[in-house]
Design a protein around this motif. Structure first.
Motif, PDB file in Angstrom:
ATOM      1  N   LEU A 262       3.261   1.259 -15.427  1.00 39.97           N
ATOM      2  CA  LEU A 262       3.872   1.831 -14.236  1.00 39.97           C
ATOM      3  C   LEU A 262       4.313   0.738 -13.263  1.00 39.97           C
ATOM      4  CD1 LEU A 262       1.551   4.896 -13.553  1.00 39.97           C
ATOM      5  CD2 LEU A 262       3.984   4.967 -14.132  1.00 39.97           C
ATOM      6  N   ALA A 263       3.484  -0.311 -13.120  1.00 39.78           N
ATOM      7  CA  ALA A 263       3.839  -1.415 -12.225  1.00 39.78           C
ATOM      8  C   ALA A 263       5.148  -2.066 -12.671  1.00 39.78           C
ATOM      9  CB  ALA A 263       2.713  -2.436 -12.185  1.00 39.78           C
ATOM     10  N   GLU A 264       5.297  -2.229 -13.992  1.00 35.96           N
ATOM     11  CA  GLU A 264       6.528  -2.831 -14.515  1.00 35.96           C
ATOM     12  C   GLU A 264       7.720  -1.895 -14.289  1.00 35.96           C
ATOM     13  OE1 GLU A 264       8.285  -4.843 -18.625  1.00 35.96           O
ATOM     14  OE2 GLU A 264       6.323  -3.858 -18.637  1.00 35.96           O
ATOM     15  N   ARG A 265       7.539  -0.621 -14.565  1.00 35.86           N
ATOM     16  CA  ARG A 265       8.646   0.333 -14.414  1.00 35.86           C
ATOM     17  C   ARG A 265       9.065   0.487 -12.957  1.00 35.86           C
ATOM     18  NH1 ARG A 265       8.392   6.031 -13.990  1.00 35.86           N
ATOM     19  NH2 ARG A 265       6.381   6.210 -15.054  1.00 35.86           N
ATOM     20  N   LEU A 266       8.085   0.442 -12.058  1.00 33.52           N
ATOM     21  CA  LEU A 266       8.367   0.642 -10.638  1.00 33.52           C
ATOM     22  C   LEU A 266       8.638  -0.668  -9.903  1.00 33.52           C
ATOM     23  CD1 LEU A 266       5.612   3.333  -9.982  1.00 33.52           C
ATOM     24  CD2 LEU A 266       8.075   3.730 -10.215  1.00 33.52           C
ATOM     25  N   ASP A 267       8.612  -1.774 -10.646  1.00 33.00           N
ATOM     26  CA  ASP A 267       8.878  -3.099 -10.088  1.00 33.00           C
ATOM     27  C   ASP A 267       7.939  -3.426  -8.927  1.00 33.00           C
ATOM     28  OD1 ASP A 267      10.123  -5.570  -9.833  1.00 33.00           O
ATOM     29  OD2 ASP A 267      11.648  -4.821  -8.450  1.00 33.00           O
ATOM     30  N   THR A 268       6.656  -3.279  -9.213  1.00 32.61           N
ATOM     31  CA  THR A 268       5.646  -3.561  -8.198  1.00 32.61           C
ATOM     32  C   THR A 268       4.423  -4.171  -8.867  1.00 32.61           C
ATOM     33  OG1 THR A 268       4.467  -2.623  -6.306  1.00 32.61           O
ATOM     34  CG2 THR A 268       4.619  -1.227  -8.272  1.00 32.61           C
ATOM     35  N   THR A 269       3.308  -4.188  -8.167  1.00 27.63           N
ATOM     36  CA  THR A 269       2.079  -4.782  -8.689  1.00 27.63           C
ATOM     37  C   THR A 269       1.101  -3.705  -9.142  1.00 27.63           C
ATOM     38  OG1 THR A 269       0.991  -4.753  -6.535  1.00 27.63           O
ATOM     39  CG2 THR A 269       2.313  -6.720  -7.075  1.00 27.63           C
ATOM     40  N   ALA A 270       0.153  -4.115  -9.972  1.00 32.73           N
ATOM     41  CA  ALA A 270      -0.890  -3.181 -10.403  1.00 32.73           C
ATOM     42  C   ALA A 270      -1.708  -2.709  -9.207  1.00 32.73           C
ATOM     43  CB  ALA A 270      -1.792  -3.848 -11.437  1.00 32.73           C
ATOM     44  N   GLU A 271      -1.979  -3.618  -8.261  1.00 31.77           N
ATOM     45  CA  GLU A 271      -2.749  -3.245  -7.070  1.00 31.77           C
ATOM     46  C   GLU A 271      -2.034  -2.137  -6.292  1.00 31.77           C
ATOM     47  OE1 GLU A 271      -3.996  -7.481  -7.956  1.00 31.77           O
ATOM     48  OE2 GLU A 271      -2.104  -6.365  -7.956  1.00 31.77           O
ATOM     49  N   ALA A 272      -0.722  -2.265  -6.149  1.00 30.58           N
ATOM     50  CA  ALA A 272       0.036  -1.258  -5.406  1.00 30.58           C
ATOM     51  C   ALA A 272      -0.005   0.097  -6.107  1.00 30.58           C
ATOM     52  CB  ALA A 272       1.481  -1.720  -5.228  1.00 30.58           C
ATOM     53  N   ARG A 298      -1.658  -9.606  -0.369  1.00 26.52           N
ATOM     54  CA  ARG A 298      -0.192  -9.481  -0.417  1.00 26.52           C
ATOM     55  C   ARG A 298       0.255  -8.590  -1.575  1.00 26.52           C
ATOM     56  NH1 ARG A 298      -0.782 -15.182   0.798  1.00 26.52           N
ATOM     57  NH2 ARG A 298      -0.245 -15.529   2.995  1.00 26.52           N
ATOM     58  N   ALA A 299      -0.512  -8.593  -2.658  1.00 29.61           N
ATOM     59  CA  ALA A 299      -0.156  -7.764  -3.815  1.00 29.61           C
ATOM     60  C   ALA A 299      -0.248  -6.274  -3.501  1.00 29.61           C
ATOM     61  CB  ALA A 299      -1.065  -8.105  -4.998  1.00 29.61           C
ATOM     62  N   CYS A 300      -0.884  -5.917  -2.391  1.00 24.81           N
ATOM     63  CA  CYS A 300      -1.043  -4.511  -2.012  1.00 24.81           C
ATOM     64  C   CYS A 300       0.108  -3.996  -1.147  1.00 24.81           C
ATOM     65  CB  CYS A 300      -2.359  -4.332  -1.243  1.00 24.81           C
ATOM     66  SG  CYS A 300      -3.855  -4.739  -2.178  1.00 24.81           S
ATOM     67  N   LYS A 301       1.042  -4.862  -0.811  1.00 21.59           N
ATOM     68  CA  LYS A 301       2.079  -4.528   0.173  1.00 21.59           C
ATOM     69  C   LYS A 301       2.811  -3.229  -0.134  1.00 21.59           C
ATOM     70  CE  LYS A 301       6.377  -6.262   2.178  1.00 21.59           C
ATOM     71  NZ  LYS A 301       7.367  -7.375   2.199  1.00 21.59           N
ATOM     72  N   ASP A 302       3.279  -3.055  -1.364  1.00 21.56           N
ATOM     73  CA  ASP A 302       4.129  -1.898  -1.688  1.00 21.56           C
ATOM     74  C   ASP A 302       3.397  -0.566  -1.580  1.00 21.56           C
ATOM     75  OD1 ASP A 302       6.164  -3.661  -2.152  1.00 21.56           O
ATOM     76  OD2 ASP A 302       6.143  -3.465  -4.334  1.00 21.56           O
ATOM     77  N   ALA A 303       2.076  -0.602  -1.570  1.00 16.99           N
ATOM     78  CA  ALA A 303       1.316   0.654  -1.516  1.00 16.99           C
ATOM     79  C   ALA A 303       1.610   1.450  -0.258  1.00 16.99           C
ATOM     80  CB  ALA A 303      -0.180   0.366  -1.604  1.00 16.99           C
ATOM     81  N   ALA A 304       2.035   0.773   0.809  1.00 13.84           N
ATOM     82  CA  ALA A 304       2.304   1.467   2.068  1.00 13.84           C
ATOM     83  C   ALA A 304       3.490   2.420   1.959  1.00 13.84           C
ATOM     84  CB  ALA A 304       2.557   0.455   3.184  1.00 13.84           C
ATOM     85  N   THR A 305       4.388   2.165   1.017  1.00 16.37           N
ATOM     86  CA  THR A 305       5.579   3.016   0.882  1.00 16.37           C
ATOM     87  C   THR A 305       5.714   3.670  -0.487  1.00 16.37           C
ATOM     88  OG1 THR A 305       6.859   1.040   0.297  1.00 16.37           O
ATOM     89  CG2 THR A 305       6.901   1.744   2.602  1.00 16.37           C
TER      90      THR A 305
END
Length: 326
Positions: A262-272, A298-305
């Motif tokens: 999912l992280a790869e498909r959504l272009d984000t991190t596993a943490e997010a 910093r790896a958690c950044k995308d989780a906010a959105t």
């Protein structure tokens, strides 16, 4: 799914959707150990990383590193005095470790709560806490006495808001009935690995419900009362975001694999992805991330959105559950 305001925001508290948990600041939990220059450096770097990704809320407890976590954070605040008005500080009290007076215990007496807050404020170098949480249920609690402490702290301006940690709806209702102040936060262990908060709901009248200790009705009560649900341990100690899977179950390995996909498909991190799974829940869960590693913060950044669609959310839940839904 769209991002909605979290309960704290609807109460007029401009809290970020992620919270930085400061438990790992200050080194070991030996009160005799000194705070080193390295500990202060770690505190500065963690704070900088958190601010960089939009975190403005920081979670403490008087027991973290025997008070040294708060001292480290307090020193960083002393170096940046203008920052206090821009952040939200939350701390907890009520746990007492074994000492010359007694064994490991919980203490919601008026004297202990008031003394604890005075110590917290001194260590953080601030005149007030935005939120004080009562840390774990005290089975000997006298709610009238606890209410006196709350009223004293509110009247003195030392605490602006109150909440709890690790409590059921019944325990909150008992305290609230006497306090005269609303409890606006409940901090519980919730994550993709600790999913009892969901299992309680889907296992009604099911055999699988017998071993679930998450208090039934708590999620619904928090939502009805607009109480902010905070999750401690939301990253599940990194088990789905890079930690070694040696010796782990098939369901853990399968879930970690799905998170990575999912992280790869959504272009984000596993943490997010792991955090977004929690934050997609309509209760507006606010994760308290426990790492002070700047890169992991910093790896958690995308989780906010980032919010998952219903199908991906259920794929992750079913993988972590390790069995089909009833």
């Amino acid at each position: 799914m769209t991002t909605k305001p979290i309960p704290l925001q609807t109460r007029g508290i401009p809290a970020s959707q992620l919270v930085l948990g400061c438990m790992r600041l200050g080194g070991d939990w030996n009160a005799r150990s000194a705070i080193t220059a390295e500990h202060y450096r770690q505190g500065r770097e963690a704070l900088d990383a958190a601010l960089e990704i939009g975190i403005n809320m920081f979670d403490h407890a008087d027991i973290y590193a025997a008070g040294k976590a708060e001292r480290v954070f307090g020193q960083v605040l002393k170096e940046r005095p203008s920052l206090r008005g821009e952040i939200i500080l939350q701390s907890k009290c009520g746990i007492r470790f074994a000492d010359e007076e007694g064994p490991h215990r919980f203490d919601f007496t008026e004297g202990h709560i008031v003394r604890s807050v005075d110590g917290i404020l001194e260590r953080l170098g601030t005149e007030y806490l935005d939120i004080l949480l009562l840390h774990r249920p005290d089975p000997l609690v006298d709610p009238e006495e606890t209410a006196r402490a709350i009223q004293r702290l509110k009247a003195s301006g030392k605490v602006r808001h109150f909440g709890v940690s690790n409590m059921s709806q019944g325990q909150i209702r008992l305290l609230a009935a006497y306090s005269g102040e609303p409890f606006i936060v409940n901090q519980l262990e919730m994550s993709l690995r600790k999913h009892g908060f969901l299992d309680t709901a889907i296992s009604v009248n099911q055999e699988t419900a017998r071993d679930n200790v998450f208090p039934e009705g708590s999620m619904e009560y928090m939502r009805l009362e607009n109480i902010q649900l905070q999750s401690w341990g939301p990253l599940a100690q990194g088990i789905y975001s890079g930690r070694s899977l040696e010796g782990q179950s098939e369901s853990v390995a399968a879930t970690a694999k799905l998170v990575a996909e999912l992280a790869e498909r959504l272009d984000t991190t596993a943490e997010a992805v792991v955090l977004a799974w929690l934050m997609t829940h309509p209760a507006g869960i606010q994760p308290v991330i426990g790492t002070v590693n700047p890169e992991r913060i910093r790896a958690c950044k995308d989780a906010a959105t980032l919010r998952l669609d219903r199908e991906d959310w259920y794929r992750l839940y079913t993988a972590a559950l390790g069995r089909n839904l009833p």
